[in-house]
Write an enzyme that holds these catalytic residues in place. Sequence first.
Site, PDB file in Angstrom:
ATOM      1  N   HIS A   1       0.815  -1.218   0.000  1.00  0.00           N
ATOM      2  CA  HIS A   1       0.000   0.000   0.000  1.00  0.00           C
ATOM      3  C   HIS A   1       0.849   1.270   0.000  1.00  0.00           C
ATOM      4  O   HIS A   1       0.429   2.286  -0.562  1.00  0.00           O
ATOM      5  CB  HIS A   1      -1.003  -0.038   1.167  1.00  0.00           C
ATOM      6  CG  HIS A   1      -2.055  -1.107   0.991  1.00  0.00           C
ATOM      7  ND1 HIS A   1      -2.671  -1.745   2.033  1.00  0.00           N
ATOM      8  CD2 HIS A   1      -2.578  -1.663  -0.142  1.00  0.00           C
ATOM      9  CE1 HIS A   1      -3.548  -2.635   1.566  1.00  0.00           C
ATOM     10  NE2 HIS A   1      -3.498  -2.604   0.244  1.00  0.00           N
TER      11      HIS A   1
ATOM     12  N   HIS B  33      -8.073  -7.977  -8.106  1.00  0.00           N
ATOM     13  CA  HIS B  33      -8.450  -8.741  -6.909  1.00  0.00           C
ATOM     14  C   HIS B  33      -8.636  -7.723  -5.781  1.00  0.00           C
ATOM     15  O   HIS B  33      -7.728  -7.483  -4.995  1.00  0.00           O
ATOM     16  CB  HIS B  33      -7.368  -9.748  -6.540  1.00  0.00           C
ATOM     17  CG  HIS B  33      -7.128 -10.789  -7.596  1.00  0.00           C
ATOM     18  ND1 HIS B  33      -6.503 -10.515  -8.781  1.00  0.00           N
ATOM     19  CD2 HIS B  33      -7.444 -12.115  -7.614  1.00  0.00           C
ATOM     20  CE1 HIS B  33      -6.442 -11.630  -9.507  1.00  0.00           C
ATOM     21  NE2 HIS B  33      -7.003 -12.610  -8.819  1.00  0.00           N
TER      22      HIS B  33
ATOM     23  N   ASP C 280     -13.918 -12.951 -12.240  1.00  0.00           N
ATOM     24  CA  ASP C 280     -12.502 -13.308 -12.191  1.00  0.00           C
ATOM     25  C   ASP C 280     -11.651 -12.174 -12.790  1.00  0.00           C
ATOM     26  O   ASP C 280     -11.803 -11.831 -13.964  1.00  0.00           O
ATOM     27  CB  ASP C 280     -12.325 -14.604 -12.995  1.00  0.00           C
ATOM     28  CG  ASP C 280     -10.901 -15.126 -12.945  1.00  0.00           C
ATOM     29  OD1 ASP C 280      -9.957 -14.307 -12.887  1.00  0.00           O
ATOM     30  OD2 ASP C 280     -10.741 -16.356 -12.950  1.00  0.00           O
ATOM     31  N   GLY C 281     -10.801 -11.635 -11.961  1.00  0.00           N
ATOM     32  CA  GLY C 281     -10.000 -10.485 -12.385  1.00  0.00           C
ATOM     33  C   GLY C 281      -8.984 -10.820 -13.457  1.00  0.00           C
ATOM     34  O   GLY C 281      -8.687  -9.984 -14.327  1.00  0.00           O
TER      35      GLY C 281
ATOM     36  N   SER D   4      -6.819  -1.627  -0.978  1.00  0.00           N
ATOM     37  CA  SER D   4      -6.378  -0.931  -2.190  1.00  0.00           C
ATOM     38  C   SER D   4      -7.480  -0.083  -2.859  1.00  0.00           C
ATOM     39  O   SER D   4      -7.185   1.038  -3.301  1.00  0.00           O
ATOM     40  CB  SER D   4      -5.762  -1.927  -3.181  1.00  0.00           C
ATOM     41  OG  SER D   4      -6.585  -3.063  -3.355  1.00  0.00           O
TER      42      SER D   4
ATOM     43  N   ASP E  66      -3.259  -8.651  -7.437  1.00  0.00           N
ATOM     44  CA  ASP E  66      -3.002  -8.997  -6.033  1.00  0.00           C
ATOM     45  C   ASP E  66      -3.822 -10.226  -5.642  1.00  0.00           C
ATOM     46  O   ASP E  66      -4.731 -10.146  -4.805  1.00  0.00           O
ATOM     47  CB  ASP E  66      -3.396  -7.768  -5.183  1.00  0.00           C
ATOM     48  CG  ASP E  66      -3.121  -7.963  -3.711  1.00  0.00           C
ATOM     49  OD1 ASP E  66      -2.329  -8.835  -3.351  1.00  0.00           O
ATOM     50  OD2 ASP E  66      -3.713  -7.204  -2.919  1.00  0.00           O
TER      51      ASP E  66
ATOM     52  N   GLU F  38     -13.911  -8.360  -7.974  1.00  0.00           N
ATOM     53  CA  GLU F  38     -13.855  -9.184  -6.752  1.00  0.00           C
ATOM     54  C   GLU F  38     -14.786 -10.371  -6.992  1.00  0.00           C
ATOM     55  O   GLU F  38     -15.975 -10.194  -7.196  1.00  0.00           O
ATOM     56  CB  GLU F  38     -14.272  -8.361  -5.524  1.00  0.00           C
ATOM     57  CG  GLU F  38     -14.447  -9.145  -4.244  1.00  0.00           C
ATOM     58  CD  GLU F  38     -13.265 -10.022  -3.846  1.00  0.00           C
ATOM     59  OE1 GLU F  38     -12.144  -9.520  -3.733  1.00  0.00           O
ATOM     60  OE2 GLU F  38     -13.478 -11.237  -3.660  1.00  0.00           O
TER      61      GLU F  38
HETATM   62  C1  LIG Z   1      -5.163 -10.309  -1.353  1.00  0.00           C
HETATM   63  S1  LIG Z   1      -6.858 -10.013  -1.399  1.00  0.00           S
HETATM   64  C2  LIG Z   1      -6.980  -8.420  -2.116  1.00  0.00           C
HETATM   65  C3  LIG Z   1      -6.502  -7.300  -1.270  1.00  0.00           C
HETATM   66  C4  LIG Z   1      -6.645  -5.939  -1.886  1.00  0.00           C
HETATM   67  N1  LIG Z   1      -6.094  -5.883  -3.243  1.00  0.00           N
HETATM   68  C5  LIG Z   1      -5.973  -4.885  -1.029  1.00  0.00           C
HETATM   69  O1  LIG Z   1      -4.789  -4.600  -1.240  1.00  0.00           O
HETATM   70  O2  LIG Z   1      -6.638  -4.341  -0.159  1.00  0.00           O
HETATM   71  C6  LIG Z   1      -7.391 -11.029  -2.732  1.00  0.00           C
HETATM   72  C7  LIG Z   1      -8.886 -10.945  -3.047  1.00  0.00           C
HETATM   73  O3  LIG Z   1      -9.111 -11.594  -4.307  1.00  0.00           O
HETATM   74  C8  LIG Z   1     -10.366 -12.239  -4.267  1.00  0.00           C
HETATM   75  N2  LIG Z   1     -10.307 -13.252  -5.347  1.00  0.00           N
HETATM   76  C9  LIG Z   1      -9.850 -14.520  -5.306  1.00  0.00           C
HETATM   77  N3  LIG Z   1      -9.790 -15.037  -6.550  1.00  0.00           N
HETATM   78  C10 LIG Z   1     -10.209 -14.059  -7.395  1.00  0.00           C
HETATM   79  C11 LIG Z   1     -10.336 -13.948  -8.801  1.00  0.00           C
HETATM   80  N4  LIG Z   1     -10.030 -14.980  -9.601  1.00  0.00           N
HETATM   81  N5  LIG Z   1     -10.758 -12.779  -9.339  1.00  0.00           N
HETATM   82  C12 LIG Z   1     -11.074 -11.731  -8.548  1.00  0.00           C
HETATM   83  N6  LIG Z   1     -10.972 -11.764  -7.196  1.00  0.00           N
HETATM   84  C13 LIG Z   1     -10.547 -12.905  -6.635  1.00  0.00           C
HETATM   85  C14 LIG Z   1     -10.479 -12.769  -2.867  1.00  0.00           C
HETATM   86  O4  LIG Z   1     -11.842 -12.978  -2.520  1.00  0.00           O
HETATM   87  C15 LIG Z   1      -9.801 -11.640  -2.055  1.00  0.00           C
HETATM   88  O5  LIG Z   1     -10.772 -10.714  -1.629  1.00  0.00           O
END
Ligand SMILES: C[S@@+](CC[C@H](N)C(=O)[O-])C[C@H]1O[C@@H](n2cnc3c(N)ncnc32)[C@H](O)[C@@H]1O
Length: 295
Positions: free
Chosen positions: A18, A41, A146-147, A103, A167, A121
């Site tokens: 961050h 993500h 899916d990101g 983020s 992420d 998300e």
């Molecule tokens: C490490 S956390 C994200 C933290 C955030 N980027 C931050 O810095 O505050 C990862 C997130 O990705 C989500 N996630 C898992 N697989 C995913 C996918 N294929 N596409 C999008 N989101 C996904 C999870 O539910 C989780 O909330």
Amino acid sequence: MNYRHAFHAGNFADVVKHVALALSFDRLNVKDTPYRYIDTHAGIGLYDLAGDEAERSPEWQDGVGRVWSAERGAPEAVRAALAPWLNVIRRLNSGVLQHYPGSPVLAAEIMRKGDTLRLCELHPESADLLREAMGRDKRVKIEERDGFEALPAYLPPPERRGLVLIDPPFEAGTSERKRDFDWMLKAAVKAVKRWPVGTYVFWRPIKDVDAVRDFDGELADGLIENGGLAAEKLLVADLWVRKIGPGPLSGAGVVIVNPPFGVAEHLQAVMPWLCELMSQGDGAGWRVERVAEAG
Ligand SMILES: C[S@@+](CC[C@H](N)C(=O)[O-])C[C@H]1O[C@@H](n2cnc3c(N)ncnc32)[C@H](O)[C@@H]1O
């Protein structure tokens, strides 16, 4: 899909990610032209450090908690590097530290009126909480999908300026971790090919030094040799709070493609201070290197 970032929000790994992100937004703000933030993500956006998950796993106390208590005594160059991130945290908290910006909220707080955010998300409950955290902000579009899959269609963004954060959760388990490394690598090469001038931040855990070295090497090969990116456009910033090994996460960091001007220097200034402050035992360390320098 079991990962919940609320158990880890504000830990040392979030601090590094961050701080680097906030510095990048701050530098992107130097030019008047609008830009876009793409978060593949996104998580839930805002974390309650007094909530159930943070109480059960108070990792934040050794991350943002330590910074919050020590920041006033830090040297000027360190305070300058922390400022874009800490200013947001100060705005969200009056006195006592309770609300930690993920983020998306960090981005929204630093970005300007004409800028835009695209957030993915996949987890339905997390997506609901994310929508709640982002409120009615017209700059923001949230997609529950899916990101990795969504990313190519976002690139290049109409603004032709901006930052992509990748992420993924890197869930416990060697095969899940390997899967996220593989997906991230593929997504990175594809994305940078479509939009070579964007800034990209790739977060990765350091649980296994060899796996990270392999990933960074393959990423550099993919982007430099196959994608035509100049080696000096790749910056690595890592921090480990104890000797890297099995057990709880000991190290993490980001690879930044096309870091905005000045970000590397700020990271160089802040990382030794963060390392000493957040150290949890023998063998803590850090590095901020251009891939061209790392060789
Ligand atoms: C490490 S956390 C994200 C933290 C955030 N980027 C931050 O810095 O505050 C990862 C997130 O990705 C989500 N996630 C898992 N697989 C995913 C996918 N294929 N596409 C999008 N989101 C996904 C999870 O539910 C989780 O909330």
